[in-house]
Write a protein that holds these residues in place. Structure first.
Motif, short mmCIF file in Angstrom:
data_model
loop_
_atom_site.label_atom_id
_atom_site.label_comp_id
_atom_site.label_asym_id
_atom_site.label_seq_id
_atom_site.Cartn_x
_atom_site.Cartn_y
_atom_site.Cartn_z
N MET A 229 -2.62 -11.28 -3.59
CA MET A 229 -2.39 -10.45 -2.19
C MET A 229 -3.44 -10.40 -1.16
SD MET A 229 -0.38 -7.24 -3.89
CE MET A 229 -1.12 -6.00 -2.67
N GLU B 259 -3.21 -11.13 2.69
CA GLU B 259 -4.09 -10.39 3.76
C GLU B 259 -4.82 -11.26 4.61
OE1 GLU B 259 -4.25 -6.78 4.10
OE2 GLU B 259 -2.47 -6.99 3.40
N ILE C 158 1.85 -4.72 15.77
CA ILE C 158 3.09 -5.09 14.70
C ILE C 158 2.56 -5.79 13.48
CG2 ILE C 158 5.31 -6.28 14.38
CD1 ILE C 158 5.69 -3.95 16.20
N MET D 218 -0.41 -5.37 12.27
CA MET D 218 -1.00 -4.63 11.56
C MET D 218 -0.15 -3.80 10.74
SD MET D 218 -4.10 -3.51 14.42
CE MET D 218 -4.79 -2.21 13.32
N ALA D 219 1.04 -3.34 11.13
CA ALA D 219 1.85 -2.58 10.53
C ALA D 219 2.54 -3.49 9.32
CB ALA D 219 3.28 -2.38 11.37
N MET E 284 0.68 -5.80 7.86
CA MET E 284 -0.11 -5.57 6.90
C MET E 284 -0.12 -4.46 5.95
SD MET E 284 -3.97 -6.59 8.66
CE MET E 284 -4.19 -8.05 9.13
N ALA E 285 0.16 -3.39 6.30
CA ALA E 285 0.10 -2.16 5.62
C ALA E 285 1.27 -2.32 4.72
CB ALA E 285 0.15 -0.91 6.63
N VAL E 286 2.53 -2.70 5.22
CA VAL E 286 3.58 -2.92 4.41
C VAL E 286 3.35 -3.88 3.19
CG1 VAL E 286 6.16 -3.58 4.66
CG2 VAL E 286 5.31 -2.24 6.56
N MET F 94 0.66 -4.58 1.68
CA MET F 94 -0.20 -3.80 0.92
C MET F 94 0.69 -2.85 0.01
SD MET F 94 -3.43 -4.59 0.50
CE MET F 94 -4.65 -3.11 0.51
N ALA F 95 1.27 -1.94 0.61
CA ALA F 95 1.77 -1.01 0.02
C ALA F 95 2.79 -1.33 -1.01
CB ALA F 95 2.50 0.16 0.86
N ILE F 96 4.16 -2.23 -0.40
CA ILE F 96 5.16 -2.64 -1.13
C ILE F 96 4.53 -3.50 -2.44
CG2 ILE F 96 7.06 -4.20 -1.45
CD1 ILE F 96 7.58 -1.55 -0.15
N PHE G 98 1.50 -3.43 -3.71
CA PHE G 98 1.03 -2.68 -4.94
C PHE G 98 1.90 -2.05 -5.68
CE2 PHE G 98 -3.41 -2.98 -2.85
CZ PHE G 98 -3.80 -3.65 -3.86
N ALA G 99 2.92 -1.64 -5.09
CA ALA G 99 4.06 -0.81 -5.92
C ALA G 99 4.74 -1.87 -6.76
CB ALA G 99 5.07 -0.28 -4.84
N LEU G 100 5.07 -3.20 -6.31
CA LEU G 100 5.71 -3.80 -7.13
C LEU G 100 4.63 -4.50 -8.45
CD1 LEU G 100 7.20 -6.72 -4.65
CD2 LEU G 100 8.35 -5.29 -6.49
#
Lengths: 101, 199
Positions: free
Chosen positions: A31, A35, A65, A67-68, A70-72, A74-76, A78-80
Motif C-alpha cells: 500500500m 500511496e 479529488i 487526496m480523497a 488517497m484517503a479512501v 488507505m482506509a479500505i 487497511f480494513a481489507l
C-alpha cells in the motif's frame, strides 16, 4: 523549476511506487507503493495546473479529488488487511492463493 | 540558478531518495516515516508551485495518515526494531524493470510533448478561487467526494469489524461444498458448545 523538471520528479515517484507495489510481499508495504504513486500523480497535476492552465480552479479541484482517493485507498486497504488477517492469519500476498487462476 | 531552483532541487532529492528508501529500509515503522518525509517534500514543492492550500493540506493529511500507518506497521511488522536485514520481495527483477520502464516512458512522454505555457499569475487569489469553485460550480463533484468518504467509513467498519451487531453475519449458516456432499467451503462453523469470543 520548469514544468518538465516537476513532471520528471513526479515520474520518478510513480516509478518507485510501481516498483514497491509490484515487489513488496507485505500488504502494508504494497500500500505504501500505491500511496507513493498517488503522490507522484498529485505532484504532476499541480505542476500542470501551475504551468499550463493559468490558474483555473478546476485543476486544484482535481488535486483535492486525488487526496480523497488517497484517503479512501488507505482506509479500505487497511480494513481489507485487517479482514484478511482475521480470516486467514495472512499478512503477505503469497498466503492468498484461492483467487488465483 | 536562483534560490527557488536550489530549493526545488533539494526538495525533489528528498522526495525521491526517501521514496526509494521506503522500500530499502529494514524497519516498517521507519519506512512509514520515510514515506511521510517524501510526502512533506512533495507538499512543499506544491506550495512553491503557487498552490499553498493543496500543499499545506497534503502535509497535514499525510502527517496524520502516516501516524495511522505507523500504528498498522507495528501491528503487522515482521521485524520490529529493524535489527535484522529485511528484504521481503517477490518478482524483484520484474518490478525493477517495470518501475524503470514506467519512469523512462513517462519521462519520454514529458520531454516529447509541447505543453502550453500559461503560468499562474502571481496576483491570482488561488485559494479564494478554489473555495468559490468548491462551493460553487463544482459543488456536486466536491459533494461526491464527501459521500465517497462516507461510504469508505462505512465500508471500512464493515470490513474490519469482527461481527455485526447481532453476531457473525453467517452464524448458523452452512455454505455449500465445493463438490457435491463435500466439505463446506469458506469459514468452518465453530466447534460446538456455544463458546463465543467477544471483543
Amino acid at each position: 523549476m520548469t514544468l518538465a523538471t516537476v513532471l520528471i520528479v513526479a515520474a520518478a515517484l510513480i516509478g518507485i511506487g510501481l516498483y514497491g507495489a509490484l515487489s513488496q510481499q507485505s500488504f502494508v508495504m504494497l500500500m505504501m507503493g500505491l500511496e507513493l504513486m498517488l503522490n507522484g500523480g498529485l505532484l504532476a497535476v499541480i505542476g500542470l495546473w501551475a504551468n499550463t492552465m493559468g490558474g483555473a480552479p478546476e485543476g486544484q479541484l482535481l488535486a483535492i479529488i486525488i487526496m480523497a482517493v488517497m484517503a479512501v485507498d488507505m482506509a479500505i486497504g487497511f480494513a481489507l488487511v485487517t479482514a484478511v488477517y482475521r480470516k486467514r492469519q495472512a499478512d503477505v500476498t503469497e498466503s492468498l492463493t484461492t483467487m488465483k487462476h | 540558478m536562483g534560490l527557488t531552483d536550489l530549493l526545488f532541487l533539494a526538495l525533489s532529492a528528498v522526495a525521491i531518495l526517501s521514496g526509494w528508501r521506503v522500500f530499502a529500509t529494514d524497519s516498517m515503522v521507519r519506512a512509514s516515516f520515510l514515506l511521510l518525509l517524501s510526502f512533506v517534500a512533495v507538499g512543499l514543492i506544491i506550495v512553491m508551485l503557487a498552490a499553498p492550500y493543496i500543499g499545506v493540506a497534503t502535509v497535514f493529511m499525510m502527517a496524520v495518515e502516516m501516524m495511522v500507518m505507523a500504528l498498522f506497521m507495528v501491528m503487522f511488522m515482521m521485524n520490529p526494531a529493524g535489527l535484522n536485514p529485511m528484504m521481503m520481495v517477490h518478482q524483484h527483477r520484474f518490478s525493477i524493470v517495470a518501475g524503470v520502464l514506467a519512469f523512462a516512458g513517462l519521462t519520454a512522454a514529458i520531454l516529447f510533448t509541447s505543453f502550453p505555457k500559461i503560468p499562474v499569475d502571481p496576483s491570482t487569489p488561488v485559494v479564494h478561487d478554489l473555495g468559490i469553485e468548491l462551493l460553487g460550480p463544482s459543488m456536486l463533484i466536491f459533494e461526491t467526494a464527501g459521500v465517497t468518504l462516507l461510504a469508505t467509513m462505512i465500508g471500512s467498519v464493515i470490513l474490519s469489524s469482527r461481527s455485526g451487531r447481532f453476531g457473525m453475519a453467517d452464524q448458523g449458516s452452512r455454505p455449500p461444498g465445493l463438490e457435491p456432499d463435500g466439505e463446506p467451503a469458506g469459514r468452518q462453523p465453530e466447534a460446538g458448545n456455544g463458546h463465543h469470543h467477544h471483543h
